[in-house]
Design a protein around this motif. Structure first.
Motif, mmCIF file in Angstrom:
data_model
loop_
_atom_site.group_PDB
_atom_site.id
_atom_site.type_symbol
_atom_site.label_atom_id
_atom_site.label_comp_id
_atom_site.label_asym_id
_atom_site.label_seq_id
_atom_site.Cartn_x
_atom_site.Cartn_y
_atom_site.Cartn_z
ATOM 1 N N THR A 35 0.828 -1.198 0.000
ATOM 2 C CA THR A 35 0.000 0.000 0.000
ATOM 3 C C THR A 35 0.866 1.253 0.000
ATOM 4 O OG1 THR A 35 -1.686 -1.195 1.244
ATOM 5 C CG2 THR A 35 -1.898 1.183 1.159
ATOM 6 N N LEU A 38 2.081 1.871 -3.395
ATOM 7 C CA LEU A 38 1.066 2.433 -4.289
ATOM 8 C C LEU A 38 0.831 3.908 -4.033
ATOM 9 C CD1 LEU A 38 -1.543 -0.471 -4.230
ATOM 10 C CD2 LEU A 38 -0.099 0.183 -6.157
ATOM 11 N N ASN A 39 1.095 4.344 -2.818
ATOM 12 C CA ASN A 39 0.862 5.747 -2.467
ATOM 13 C C ASN A 39 2.015 6.234 -1.590
ATOM 14 O OD1 ASN A 39 -0.594 8.168 -2.446
ATOM 15 N ND2 ASN A 39 -1.483 7.685 -0.464
ATOM 16 N N TYR A 137 -5.408 -0.984 -3.732
ATOM 17 C CA TYR A 137 -5.444 -0.068 -4.871
ATOM 18 C C TYR A 137 -6.520 1.006 -4.696
ATOM 19 C CZ TYR A 137 -2.396 -3.222 -7.470
ATOM 20 O OH TYR A 137 -1.329 -3.978 -7.879
ATOM 21 N N CYS A 138 -7.381 0.867 -3.685
ATOM 22 C CA CYS A 138 -8.482 1.801 -3.486
ATOM 23 C C CYS A 138 -8.049 2.943 -2.575
ATOM 24 C CB CYS A 138 -9.684 1.077 -2.878
ATOM 25 S SG CYS A 138 -10.382 -0.167 -3.980
ATOM 26 N N TYR A 139 -8.685 4.077 -2.754
ATOM 27 C CA TYR A 139 -8.242 5.300 -2.077
ATOM 28 C C TYR A 139 -8.307 5.186 -0.563
ATOM 29 C CZ TYR A 139 -7.490 10.221 -1.147
ATOM 30 O OH TYR A 139 -6.975 11.402 -0.692
ATOM 31 N N ASN A 142 -5.016 3.205 0.465
ATOM 32 C CA ASN A 142 -3.669 3.750 0.256
ATOM 33 C C ASN A 142 -3.484 5.151 0.841
ATOM 34 O OD1 ASN A 142 -4.426 5.689 -1.846
ATOM 35 N ND2 ASN A 142 -4.672 3.925 -3.185
ATOM 36 N N LYS A 262 -13.033 1.745 -7.426
ATOM 37 C CA LYS A 262 -12.562 0.934 -8.554
ATOM 38 C C LYS A 262 -13.352 -0.370 -8.702
ATOM 39 C CE LYS A 262 -7.946 2.911 -8.360
ATOM 40 N NZ LYS A 262 -6.509 2.654 -8.515
ATOM 41 N N CYS A 336 -9.181 -3.152 -10.347
ATOM 42 C CA CYS A 336 -8.488 -2.232 -9.432
ATOM 43 C C CYS A 336 -7.096 -1.893 -9.948
ATOM 44 C CB CYS A 336 -8.391 -2.852 -8.035
ATOM 45 S SG CYS A 336 -9.941 -2.831 -7.119
ATOM 46 N N ASN A 341 -4.911 5.287 -10.620
ATOM 47 C CA ASN A 341 -5.006 5.805 -9.262
ATOM 48 C C ASN A 341 -5.025 7.323 -9.343
ATOM 49 O OD1 ASN A 341 -5.085 5.889 -6.510
ATOM 50 N ND2 ASN A 341 -2.889 5.662 -6.240
ATOM 51 N N SER A 353 3.278 5.755 -8.528
ATOM 52 C CA SER A 353 3.639 4.733 -7.560
ATOM 53 C C SER A 353 5.113 4.845 -7.202
ATOM 54 C CB SER A 353 3.362 3.340 -8.131
ATOM 55 O OG SER A 353 4.245 3.073 -9.203
#
Length: 378
Positions: A35, A38-39, A137-139, A142, A262, A336, A341, A353
């Motif tokens: 995670t 990803l962010n 992958y969802c807000y 992350n 997503k 997703c 993103n 990323s």
């Protein structure tokens, strides 16, 4: 003989991977690291210029926020008191210390998410792993780890998760109370989903939850709010970016919902198809989620709706077999990964990323420098 065979089977079951505590820790740590990838926390300067400093000032005197009138993100942050209280209790004195605690909280969030989804999926290991990876992958997931600015949504997310994970009414009430005071969006956007979660669960404490714990948390919030507002040095007001113009203006409802959750919407579509109607609780929760659109950072607001997707997954597991759940979970993960993103603050903003950043620093920039030096070489 039969007793020995039964005992042997039980011993094998107790030694399987998914019953070992270490599995939960290792997989949750993987989700935590993934995670962050990803962010990534690329804007480390936000630790000093963001909201952490404001909350540190609030922690010095919980009952006094007069100074906020001259501080960026002032009175609109006045009722987000859970994190300042935590700072005071732990004697936190720096923003870096609080950010490290946020990272710890986000790991615990991942751990509870895995255990809750495993419970919802009735012990199906693969479905649990795929769903939890998709969530990274969802807000809502992350942003919990990469937020250097100090919105402290991580703490609200954790308390929200505890309020649907725990089966003890007093813990549910206290957790939801802390979640609302961590971020007031919880009150409108999350509480309906949590209430329906307990309304539709088959638990012995069900009535205590829906008529006791959840209402008690909401009532406790309003009592606390108006008690604070009665104090001479404690005030609150709506933020400057709060208006119906954001709700009725130029922003796209569809894009914000899609980019926030997503592939999780596939579970909602499957539920609607199997029931051949739109569930009432889905309509109610989505209507209340419209409150997120009256402020500029709608994606953050909508992210507080994430318990609804856990609720949908739990309802699907009541009448959909594991194989069908597996198929839709794989499609969910693919969606997703495929959907960009993107954060929506009134405009689209790509969030790169950590993998891309490393490629840029290790490969792209050095190659660009080499090419530039060759071109400019006399």
């Amino acid at each position: 003989m039969q007793e020995n065979i039964t005992r042997l089977i039980e011993e094998v079951k107790s030694n399987t991977l998914h019953n070992k505590t270490i599995w939960w820790i290792v997989f949750s740590f993987f989700l935590f690291v993934w995670t962050v990838q990803l962010n990534p926390p690329v804007n480390t300067g936000d630790l000093h210029t963001g909201l952490w400093g404001v909350m540190l000032m609030q922690a010095k005197d919980i009952t006094n926020n007069d100074y906020l009138g001259n501080v960026l993100y002032g009175y609109n942050r006045a009722l987000r008191l859970t994190v300042p209280v935590i700072m005071k209790l732990l004697s936190i004195s720096s923003t870096k210390q609080m950010y490290l605690i946020q990272l710890l909280i986000s790991f615990i969030f991942q751990l509870l998410l895995v255990k809750l989804v495993y419970r919802i999926n009735k012990g199906h290991l693969i479905n649990t792993a795929l769903f939890c990876i998709a969530c990274t992958y969802c807000y809502f997931s992350n942003t919990a780890t990469g937020d250097t600015f100090g919105h402290a949504d991580t703490f609200a997310y954790l308390f929200i998760l505890i309020s649907i994970y725990s089966t003890q009414p007093i813990i549910v009430a206290f957790s939801l109370f802390c979640a609302i005071f961590a971020n007031e969006r919880t009150l409108i956007i999350t509480v309906p989903a949590v209430w329906f979660w307990w309304f539709l669960q088959d638990q012995k404490n069900k009535k205590l939850m829906i008529y006791g714990a959840v209402p008690l948390a909401v009532i406790g919030y309003f009592i606390g709010k108006y008690t604070l507002l009665s104090l001479p040095n404690f005030k609150t007001s709506l933020p400057d970016d709060f208006s119906l113009g954001y709700l009725l203006g130029q922003h796209s409802f569809f894009s914000i919902f899609i980019f926030t959750f997503k592939g999780l919407w596939l579970f909602v579509f499957l539920l609607i198809v199997r029931l051949k109607k739109i569930p009432f609780y889905l309509i109610v929760c989505l209507v209340f989620s419209a409150a997120a659109f009256v402020v500029a950072d709608q994606t953050r607001g909508i992210s507080f709706l994430f318990p609804l997707f856990l609720l949908v997954l739990s309802q699907l597991n009541k009448f959909v077999d594991k194989e069908e759940i597996s198929k839709i979970t794989i499609y969910c993960l693919i969606a997703c990964v495929a959907i960009p993103n993107i954060v929506f603050y009134g405009h689209y903003e790509l969030r790169p990323s950590f993998f891309y950043i490393m490629l840029e620093k290790v490969i792209f920039i050095p190659i660009q420098d080499i090419v530039a030096s060759l071109v400019n070489h006399p």
